[in-house]
Design a protein around this motif. Sequence first.
Motif, PDB file in Angstrom:
ATOM      1  N   ILE A 210      34.774  33.323  10.176  1.00  0.00           N
ATOM      2  CA  ILE A 210      33.407  33.841  10.041  1.00  0.00           C
ATOM      3  C   ILE A 210      33.094  34.813  11.170  1.00  0.00           C
ATOM      4  N   LEU A 211      33.393  34.407  12.408  1.00  0.00           N
ATOM      5  CA  LEU A 211      33.061  35.241  13.564  1.00  0.00           C
ATOM      6  C   LEU A 211      33.841  36.556  13.551  1.00  0.00           C
ATOM      7  N   LEU A 212      35.129  36.498  13.185  1.00  0.00           N
ATOM      8  CA  LEU A 212      35.935  37.722  13.178  1.00  0.00           C
ATOM      9  C   LEU A 212      35.465  38.683  12.084  1.00  0.00           C
ATOM     10  N   LYS A 213      35.074  38.159  10.946  1.00  0.00           N
ATOM     11  CA  LYS A 213      34.547  39.018   9.882  1.00  0.00           C
ATOM     12  C   LYS A 213      33.212  39.642  10.281  1.00  0.00           C
ATOM     13  N   ARG A 214      32.401  38.895  11.001  1.00  0.00           N
ATOM     14  CA  ARG A 214      31.128  39.462  11.476  1.00  0.00           C
ATOM     15  C   ARG A 214      31.369  40.563  12.510  1.00  0.00           C
TER      16      ARG A 214
ATOM     17  N   SER B 245      36.366  44.791   8.270  1.00  0.00           N
ATOM     18  CA  SER B 245      37.634  45.307   7.757  1.00  0.00           C
ATOM     19  C   SER B 245      38.810  44.391   8.071  1.00  0.00           C
ATOM     20  N   HIS B 246      38.616  43.399   8.943  1.00  0.00           N
ATOM     21  CA  HIS B 246      39.698  42.457   9.228  1.00  0.00           C
ATOM     22  C   HIS B 246      40.146  41.770   7.943  1.00  0.00           C
ATOM     23  N   ASP B 247      41.448  41.604   7.800  1.00  0.00           N
ATOM     24  CA  ASP B 247      42.048  40.905   6.654  1.00  0.00           C
ATOM     25  C   ASP B 247      42.331  39.468   7.099  1.00  0.00           C
TER      26      ASP B 247
ATOM     27  N   ILE C   7      29.788  24.079   3.929  1.00  0.00           N
ATOM     28  CA  ILE C   7      28.905  25.152   4.405  1.00  0.00           C
ATOM     29  C   ILE C   7      29.718  26.276   5.050  1.00  0.00           C
ATOM     30  N   LEU C   8      30.669  25.917   5.907  1.00  0.00           N
ATOM     31  CA  LEU C   8      31.466  26.940   6.585  1.00  0.00           C
ATOM     32  C   LEU C   8      32.349  27.697   5.595  1.00  0.00           C
ATOM     33  N   ALA C   9      32.905  26.992   4.606  1.00  0.00           N
ATOM     34  CA  ALA C   9      33.746  27.657   3.614  1.00  0.00           C
ATOM     35  C   ALA C   9      32.932  28.644   2.780  1.00  0.00           C
ATOM     36  N   ALA C  10      31.725  28.248   2.372  1.00  0.00           N
ATOM     37  CA  ALA C  10      30.868  29.143   1.581  1.00  0.00           C
ATOM     38  C   ALA C  10      30.490  30.377   2.389  1.00  0.00           C
TER      39      ALA C  10
ATOM     40  N   GLY D  11      33.903  37.652   2.849  1.00  0.00           N
ATOM     41  CA  GLY D  11      35.145  38.272   2.397  1.00  0.00           C
ATOM     42  C   GLY D  11      36.411  37.607   2.881  1.00  0.00           C
ATOM     43  N   VAL D  12      36.314  36.408   3.465  1.00  0.00           N
ATOM     44  CA  VAL D  12      37.509  35.667   3.881  1.00  0.00           C
ATOM     45  C   VAL D  12      38.161  35.038   2.651  1.00  0.00           C
ATOM     46  N   ARG D  13      39.488  35.119   2.556  1.00  0.00           N
ATOM     47  CA  ARG D  13      40.221  34.439   1.486  1.00  0.00           C
ATOM     48  C   ARG D  13      40.517  33.000   1.903  1.00  0.00           C
ATOM     49  N   LEU D  14      40.235  32.054   1.035  1.00  0.00           N
ATOM     50  CA  LEU D  14      40.539  30.651   1.288  1.00  0.00           C
ATOM     51  C   LEU D  14      41.585  30.196   0.281  1.00  0.00           C
TER      52      LEU D  14
END
Length: 407
Positions: free
Chosen positions: A19-23, A27-29, A104-107, A113-116
């Motif tokens: 979550i933090l890296l996407k925020r 563009s992070h994959d 909650i964290l997964a949602a 845009g994180v893939r789980l």
Amino acid sequence: MCVKVACIGGGPAGLYLSILLKRQDPSHDITVHERDPEGSTYGWGVTYWRGLLDKLHEHDPESARALEQASVRWNAGVAHVGDLTTRHGGDEGFGIGRHRLLEILAARARSLGVRLEFEHEITDGNLPAADLVVAGDGVNSALRTRHAGHFGTEVTAGRNPYIWLGTTKVFDAFTFAFVETDHGWIWCYGYPFSPERSTCVVECAPGTWTGLGLDSANEADGLALLEKLFADVLDGHPLIGRSTADGSAQWLNFRTLTNRTWSRDNLVLVGDAAHTTHYSIGAGTTLALEDAIALAGALREEPSLPQALARYERQRRAELLSIQSAARYSARWYENLPRYIHLPPQQMFALLGQRHSPLLPYVPPQLYYRIDRAAGRLEALRRFKRWLGPKVARTVHARELASRKEG
């Protein structure tokens, strides 16, 4: 800095880091790989305190609001020692079901845009290609174990057996209950994590465990015995186990895990893969989330991956020193329970709250209690004098002005 990140393990540390890296950079994959099916997790509820919630609001307000709304609260502690009970006010605590926390964290991660990828076990043989691989796969981390020599992993087993249970009894405070048996004392820690459930951790000395037959009892028989022992504090509510396939009870000895270093090339450890602290201080989830915050900050601020990983490790090691010390002394307090259990309830509860102290094991308990009380009164006097000082000064100043006018 990092373009492609693979988080191994779908626990709090891996999910919150994603979550933090996407925020920081959409563009992070980022992919989170979890070996178990979605929605399956061990444990019952987790605890945390206002300080963590404030940090979460600072770093991702949306998930922090969702976590706060899904949590239950308490601001007191209760200790039952045999037939005696004492209650004290305290700091505001929060409880949330582990399943709900991860949901909650997964949602939130998905919304960014994180893939789980669930039911996807990663080992050293099928590591995904990534700029950074984050091992958040717990105390039994396969990635850390594969390179245990490099990481300098050390594991120390605690003396007392314990079992992690749930109950339909909803405690209104963080609750301790100590029960004396023919084979010694047995105790539980209980706290609510939803409007319908509480966590109940039961612990005892090895001799008590074997003397009561808990070492050989299956889960159903063991739960029946524990329900009888803790009937007063449970108010007739049942205890709930983990329902293993063979019906065995999941008694454990806590393992304190440390590592000499936390990274190897582009692989870094977080959460229980890097360190563990005894459950009696209720800090495991907090420390995992704080690892994620520190790692994300280091990746944002340092110009290279090696520098970022070094900074992350330095920061977290320094921050963990006092917590790890507190956890060791807390575990020791329970392992030496006979030293404290026969004190008057007020004194025993006070020293329960002081169990993190490095001095307590070396000072006679009643003497420590008197010293602690005296120090508390002295500090209260200091606070009163600090509060009184400006008021006295203003009164004197007013009198001086009045006398000048009269003159």
